[in-house]
Design a protein around this motif. Sequence first.
Motif, PDB file in Angstrom:
ATOM      1  N   SER A 168      22.705   4.942 -33.131  1.00 38.14           N
ATOM      2  CA  SER A 168      22.561   5.424 -31.715  1.00 38.14           C
ATOM      3  C   SER A 168      21.211   4.367 -30.748  1.00 38.14           C
ATOM      4  O   SER A 168      21.219   3.073 -30.806  1.00 38.14           O
ATOM      5  CB  SER A 168      22.612   6.314 -30.603  1.00 38.14           C
ATOM      6  OG  SER A 168      21.461   6.868 -31.301  1.00 38.14           O
ATOM      7  N   LEU A 169      19.918   4.416 -31.922  1.00 34.60           N
ATOM      8  CA  LEU A 169      18.779   3.488 -32.116  1.00 34.60           C
ATOM      9  C   LEU A 169      19.068   2.373 -31.995  1.00 34.60           C
ATOM     10  O   LEU A 169      18.467   1.376 -31.531  1.00 34.60           O
ATOM     11  CB  LEU A 169      17.645   4.386 -32.917  1.00 34.60           C
ATOM     12  CG  LEU A 169      17.419   5.506 -32.937  1.00 34.60           C
ATOM     13  CD1 LEU A 169      16.483   5.982 -34.117  1.00 34.60           C
ATOM     14  CD2 LEU A 169      16.455   5.700 -31.551  1.00 34.60           C
ATOM     15  N   ARG A 170      20.111   1.766 -32.672  1.00 35.89           N
ATOM     16  CA  ARG A 170      20.047   0.484 -32.881  1.00 35.89           C
ATOM     17  C   ARG A 170      21.217  -0.255 -32.005  1.00 35.89           C
ATOM     18  O   ARG A 170      20.671  -1.252 -31.547  1.00 35.89           O
ATOM     19  CB  ARG A 170      21.226  -0.268 -34.274  1.00 35.89           C
ATOM     20  CG  ARG A 170      19.677   0.481 -36.007  1.00 35.89           C
ATOM     21  CD  ARG A 170      20.759   0.063 -37.077  1.00 35.89           C
ATOM     22  NE  ARG A 170      19.994  -0.053 -38.338  1.00 35.89           N
ATOM     23  CZ  ARG A 170      20.752  -0.054 -38.898  1.00 35.89           C
ATOM     24  NH1 ARG A 170      22.083  -0.028 -39.452  1.00 35.89           N
ATOM     25  NH2 ARG A 170      20.386   0.228 -40.515  1.00 35.89           N
ATOM     26  N   THR A 171      21.860   0.320 -31.136  1.00 34.90           N
ATOM     27  CA  THR A 171      22.269  -0.262 -30.464  1.00 34.90           C
ATOM     28  C   THR A 171      21.684  -0.249 -29.235  1.00 34.90           C
ATOM     29  O   THR A 171      21.636  -1.110 -28.105  1.00 34.90           O
ATOM     30  CB  THR A 171      24.398   0.786 -29.765  1.00 34.90           C
ATOM     31  OG1 THR A 171      24.385   0.970 -31.201  1.00 34.90           O
ATOM     32  CG2 THR A 171      24.755   0.445 -28.977  1.00 34.90           C
ATOM     33  N   ALA A 172      21.143   0.675 -28.781  1.00 38.30           N
ATOM     34  CA  ALA A 172      19.878   0.645 -27.812  1.00 38.30           C
ATOM     35  C   ALA A 172      18.429   0.077 -27.613  1.00 38.30           C
ATOM     36  O   ALA A 172      18.216  -1.391 -27.125  1.00 38.30           O
ATOM     37  CB  ALA A 172      18.956   1.967 -27.468  1.00 38.30           C
ATOM     38  N   ILE A 173      18.386  -0.613 -29.351  1.00 44.01           N
ATOM     39  CA  ILE A 173      16.957  -1.670 -29.036  1.00 44.01           C
ATOM     40  C   ILE A 173      18.666  -2.994 -28.946  1.00 44.01           C
ATOM     41  O   ILE A 173      17.526  -4.268 -28.694  1.00 44.01           O
ATOM     42  CB  ILE A 173      17.464  -1.584 -30.820  1.00 44.01           C
ATOM     43  CG1 ILE A 173      15.209  -0.439 -30.874  1.00 44.01           C
ATOM     44  CG2 ILE A 173      16.589  -2.579 -30.993  1.00 44.01           C
ATOM     45  CD1 ILE A 173      15.162  -0.217 -32.330  1.00 44.01           C
ATOM     46  N   ALA A 174      19.343  -3.248 -29.679  1.00 46.76           N
ATOM     47  CA  ALA A 174      20.346  -4.456 -29.110  1.00 46.76           C
ATOM     48  C   ALA A 174      20.148  -4.521 -27.873  1.00 46.76           C
ATOM     49  O   ALA A 174      20.583  -5.520 -27.688  1.00 46.76           O
ATOM     50  CB  ALA A 174      21.383  -4.064 -30.449  1.00 46.76           C
ATOM     51  N   GLU A 175      20.854  -3.601 -27.077  1.00 45.90           N
ATOM     52  CA  GLU A 175      21.478  -4.005 -25.751  1.00 45.90           C
ATOM     53  C   GLU A 175      20.216  -3.983 -25.189  1.00 45.90           C
ATOM     54  O   GLU A 175      19.746  -4.241 -23.516  1.00 45.90           O
ATOM     55  CB  GLU A 175      21.805  -2.676 -24.947  1.00 45.90           C
ATOM     56  CG  GLU A 175      22.911  -2.779 -25.816  1.00 45.90           C
ATOM     57  CD  GLU A 175      24.068  -1.511 -25.432  1.00 45.90           C
ATOM     58  OE1 GLU A 175      23.462  -0.561 -25.102  1.00 45.90           O
ATOM     59  OE2 GLU A 175      25.339  -1.136 -25.991  1.00 45.90           O
ATOM     60  N   GLY A 176      18.335  -4.122 -25.466  1.00 49.16           N
ATOM     61  CA  GLY A 176      17.043  -3.821 -24.911  1.00 49.16           C
ATOM     62  C   GLY A 176      16.543  -1.797 -23.998  1.00 49.16           C
ATOM     63  O   GLY A 176      16.195  -2.455 -23.027  1.00 49.16           O
ATOM     64  N   THR A 177      17.755  -1.300 -24.495  1.00 46.40           N
ATOM     65  CA  THR A 177      17.840  -0.171 -23.375  1.00 46.40           C
ATOM     66  C   THR A 177      16.128   0.850 -24.247  1.00 46.40           C
ATOM     67  O   THR A 177      16.164   2.195 -23.358  1.00 46.40           O
ATOM     68  CB  THR A 177      19.242   0.514 -23.271  1.00 46.40           C
ATOM     69  OG1 THR A 177      19.399   0.867 -23.787  1.00 46.40           O
ATOM     70  CG2 THR A 177      19.333  -0.872 -22.002  1.00 46.40           C
ATOM     71  N   TYR A 178      15.623   1.095 -25.322  1.00 43.46           N
ATOM     72  CA  TYR A 178      15.701   1.342 -25.795  1.00 43.46           C
ATOM     73  C   TYR A 178      13.939   1.485 -25.737  1.00 43.46           C
ATOM     74  O   TYR A 178      13.420   0.291 -25.012  1.00 43.46           O
ATOM     75  CB  TYR A 178      15.470   1.408 -27.589  1.00 43.46           C
ATOM     76  CG  TYR A 178      14.558   2.424 -28.196  1.00 43.46           C
ATOM     77  CD1 TYR A 178      15.086   3.489 -28.211  1.00 43.46           C
ATOM     78  CD2 TYR A 178      13.582   1.647 -28.993  1.00 43.46           C
ATOM     79  CE1 TYR A 178      13.891   4.690 -29.323  1.00 43.46           C
ATOM     80  CE2 TYR A 178      12.239   2.717 -29.600  1.00 43.46           C
ATOM     81  CZ  TYR A 178      13.450   3.774 -29.692  1.00 43.46           C
ATOM     82  OH  TYR A 178      12.121   4.887 -30.201  1.00 43.46           O
ATOM     83  N   SER A 179      13.356   2.422 -24.787  1.00 44.87           N
ATOM     84  CA  SER A 179      11.807   2.573 -24.817  1.00 44.87           C
ATOM     85  C   SER A 179      10.621   3.381 -25.353  1.00 44.87           C
ATOM     86  O   SER A 179      11.634   4.945 -26.140  1.00 44.87           O
ATOM     87  CB  SER A 179      11.931   2.691 -23.185  1.00 44.87           C
ATOM     88  OG  SER A 179      12.176   3.980 -22.787  1.00 44.87           O
TER      89      SER A 179
END
Length: 96
Positions: free
Chosen positions: A66-77
């Motif tokens: 889930s963290l990899r996906t969020a980072i790839a989509e640019g939604t991780y803060s």
Amino acid sequence: MSGDSKIGPVGGIIRTAPVRKIGGGADADGAARTAASTTVPGAKLIRLAADLAAQAPPVDSARVASLRTAIAEGTYSADAKNIALAMLRYAQGRSE
């Protein structure tokens, strides 16, 4: 005895107790012993440490994905304040 004049003499170690052999040898009655029959707490700790070192660290694969996906989509803060506070607690030896 020899030594450096700045640190004093080197050598002259006096053994206050007899050397204890681990494994092999014979008991007082002449019976042979093996390393497995001698209980040595240090050997158990070494074996335990080796077993733990051989195991893979625990990883929450779903959380990593889930963290990899969020980072790839640019939604991780990341919350810089919480990260800094956690780093300070760790450096101070606290786990609160």
